[in-house]
Design a protein around this motif. Structure first.
Motif, short mmCIF file in Angstrom:
data_model
loop_
_atom_site.label_atom_id
_atom_site.label_comp_id
_atom_site.label_asym_id
_atom_site.label_seq_id
_atom_site.Cartn_x
_atom_site.Cartn_y
_atom_site.Cartn_z
N VAL A 207 -7.68 -6.78 0.25
CA VAL A 207 -8.50 -5.59 0.04
C VAL A 207 -9.98 -5.86 0.25
CG1 VAL A 207 -9.17 -3.83 -1.65
CG2 VAL A 207 -6.78 -4.56 -1.49
N GLY B 157 -1.49 4.63 0.92
CA GLY B 157 -2.85 4.14 1.13
C GLY B 157 -3.48 3.43 -0.04
N ARG B 158 -2.84 3.45 -1.19
CA ARG B 158 -3.39 2.81 -2.37
C ARG B 158 -2.60 1.53 -2.67
NH1 ARG B 158 -6.81 6.05 -5.31
NH2 ARG B 158 -6.47 4.72 -7.14
N ALA B 159 -3.34 0.43 -2.93
CA ALA B 159 -2.69 -0.84 -3.20
C ALA B 159 -2.09 -0.86 -4.60
CB ALA B 159 -3.70 -1.98 -3.06
N LEU B 160 -0.88 -1.36 -4.69
CA LEU B 160 -0.25 -1.50 -5.99
C LEU B 160 -0.95 -2.59 -6.80
CD1 LEU B 160 3.55 -1.19 -5.06
CD2 LEU B 160 1.96 0.59 -5.81
N PRO B 161 -0.96 -2.47 -8.12
CA PRO B 161 -1.69 -3.44 -8.94
C PRO B 161 -1.21 -4.87 -8.77
CG PRO B 161 -1.13 -1.50 -10.24
CD PRO B 161 -0.38 -1.38 -8.95
N THR C 187 -4.00 -9.75 -3.55
CA THR C 187 -4.53 -8.39 -3.46
C THR C 187 -6.00 -8.39 -3.06
OG1 THR C 187 -2.94 -7.66 -5.13
CG2 THR C 187 -4.82 -6.22 -4.70
N ASP D 211 5.25 3.34 2.24
CA ASP D 211 4.75 2.02 1.87
C ASP D 211 4.40 1.21 3.12
OD1 ASP D 211 5.19 2.72 -0.71
OD2 ASP D 211 7.06 1.59 -0.93
N PHE E 258 0.86 -1.18 0.00
CA PHE E 258 0.00 0.00 0.00
C PHE E 258 0.90 1.23 0.00
CE2 PHE E 258 -2.67 -3.29 1.75
CZ PHE E 258 -3.91 -3.05 1.17
N ARG E 259 0.89 1.95 -1.11
CA ARG E 259 1.71 3.16 -1.24
C ARG E 259 0.80 4.37 -1.11
NH1 ARG E 259 6.01 2.66 -5.69
NH2 ARG E 259 6.84 1.38 -3.99
#
Length: 268
Positions: free
Chosen positions: A102, A38-42, A98, A57, A35-36
Motif C-alpha cells: 500500500v 478496492g479496499r485492503a483487508l486489515p 500490507t 477481490d 483488495f476487496r
C-alpha cells in the motif's frame, strides 16, 4: 423438465468452476494482500488455502523470505578528495506485507535507491584509510540509516556489506610506495638493533680477551686456519705489536758486542 433443468445444470457448472478458480494456495513463506472492492483487508491471507472472489477481490502476492539486492557501483569522493567506486550488498525482508504493497509502488526499487544515496553520503564523510580499516562500523551505520527510511513501508534491512572498493591506479601506486617505505624503515630498525647487539657482544669479548693476552694469539691462529681453508693465494695476517716488541728486543740483544773493549794503557 429436461429443458428446464439444463440451464440450472449450466449455472451449477459455472458456479463450481468459479469456486475452483477462487481457491488459492500459498506457501509458508508467502502472504496475500487482498483488495476487496478496492479496499485492503486489515490482515493478509496465508499461508494455506483460502478463497479469492474475483472480480470483487484482487490479490497481491508478497514473499517473506530474505532478499539480497546488489547496489550498483557508485562514484564516491571521500573527505580527503579521493575518487573511488564502491558497490554493496543489501539484505532485506518484508515484515508487513500490507504496508509494503500500500505505501510504495515497488519496495525493492525504493530500497535500492535509498541504499545508493546513503552509500554515497556516508562514505563521502570519511577518509579513505577509515573506509578501508573500519568497514564494519560503516556497514552498521549505513544499515541503520536505510532501515530507518524503509521502516514506514514494512521492510527490514538486515545487513549492508560494502562489497568492493575500486581505487584509482595512481592511488594504488602511492599506497604500494607507502607500504614499501614502511617495510624498509622496519628493516633498517631491525638492522640497527642487530648492529647494536653485535657491538655489545664485541665489547664483552674485548674485555674478556684483555684479561688473558695469550687468548688473542690463539684467536689470530684460529683466524689464520679459517683463511687457509679457503685456499686463497694471498693472506693478509695482522701481526701483533707484542710480537714486534719481542723481535725488536731480540735483535737488540743479538747486535750487542760480545767482547768488551780493552782497558786504557797506563802511562809509565
Amino acid at each position: 423438465m429436461g429443458f428446464v433443468g439444463f440451464p440450472f445444470l449450466i449455472v451449477a457448472i459455472i458456479l463450481v468452476l468459479y469456486l475452483l478458480n477462487s481457491i488459492k494456495i500459498l506457501r509458508e513463506y508467502e502472504r496475500a494482500v487482498i483488495f476487496r472492492l478496492g479496499r485492503a483487508l486489515p490482515e493478509p491471507k496465508g499461508p494455506g488455502l483460502f478463497l479469492v472472489f474475483r472480480p470483487l477481490d484482487q490479490m497481491v502476492r508478497i514473499s517473506l523470505r530474505q532478499e539480497v539486492m546488489e547496489v550498483p557501483p557508485q562514484d564516491v569522493i571521500t573527505r580527503d578528495n579521493v575518487t573511488i567506486k564502491v558497490n554493496a550488498v543489501v539484505t532485506l525482508r518484508v515484515l508487513n506485507p500490507t504496508l509494503a504493497v500500500v505505501q510504495v509502488a515497488n519496495y525493492a526499487y525504493q530500497t535500492s535507491q535509498f541504499a545508493q544515496t546513503t552509500l554515497r553520503s556516508v562514505l563521502g564523510e570519511v577518509e579513505l584509510d577509515e573506509l578501508l580499516s573500519h568497514r564494519d562500523k560503516l556497514n552498521l551505520r549505513i544499515q541503520g540509516i536505510i532501515d530507518q527510511r524503509t521502516e514506514p513501508f514494512g521492510v527490514k534491512v538486515l545487513s549492508v556489506e560494502v562489497k568492493q572498493v575500486d581505487l584509482p591506479e595512481q592511488m594504488l601506486r602511492a599506497m604500494a610506495k607507502q607500504a614499501e617505505a614502511a617495510r624498509e624503515a622496519r628493516s633498517k630498525i631491525i638492522h640497527a638493533e642487530g648492529e647494536f647487539n653485535a657491538a655489545q657482544k664485541l665489547v664483552e669479548a674485548a674485555h674478556l680477551l684483555a684479561t688473558e693476552p695469550l687468548t688473542m694469539q690463539l684467536r689470530y691462529l684460529q683466524t689464520l686456519t679459517e683463511i687457509g681453508v679457503e685456499k686463497n693465494t694471498t693472506i693478509v695476517f695482522p701481526l701483533p705489536i707484542d710480537i714486534l716488541s719481542l723481535l725488536r728486543d731480540g735483535l737488540r740483544d743479538g747486535l750487542r758486542p760480545a767482547i768488551t773493549p780493552p782497558a786504557p794503557l797506563e802511562s809509565k
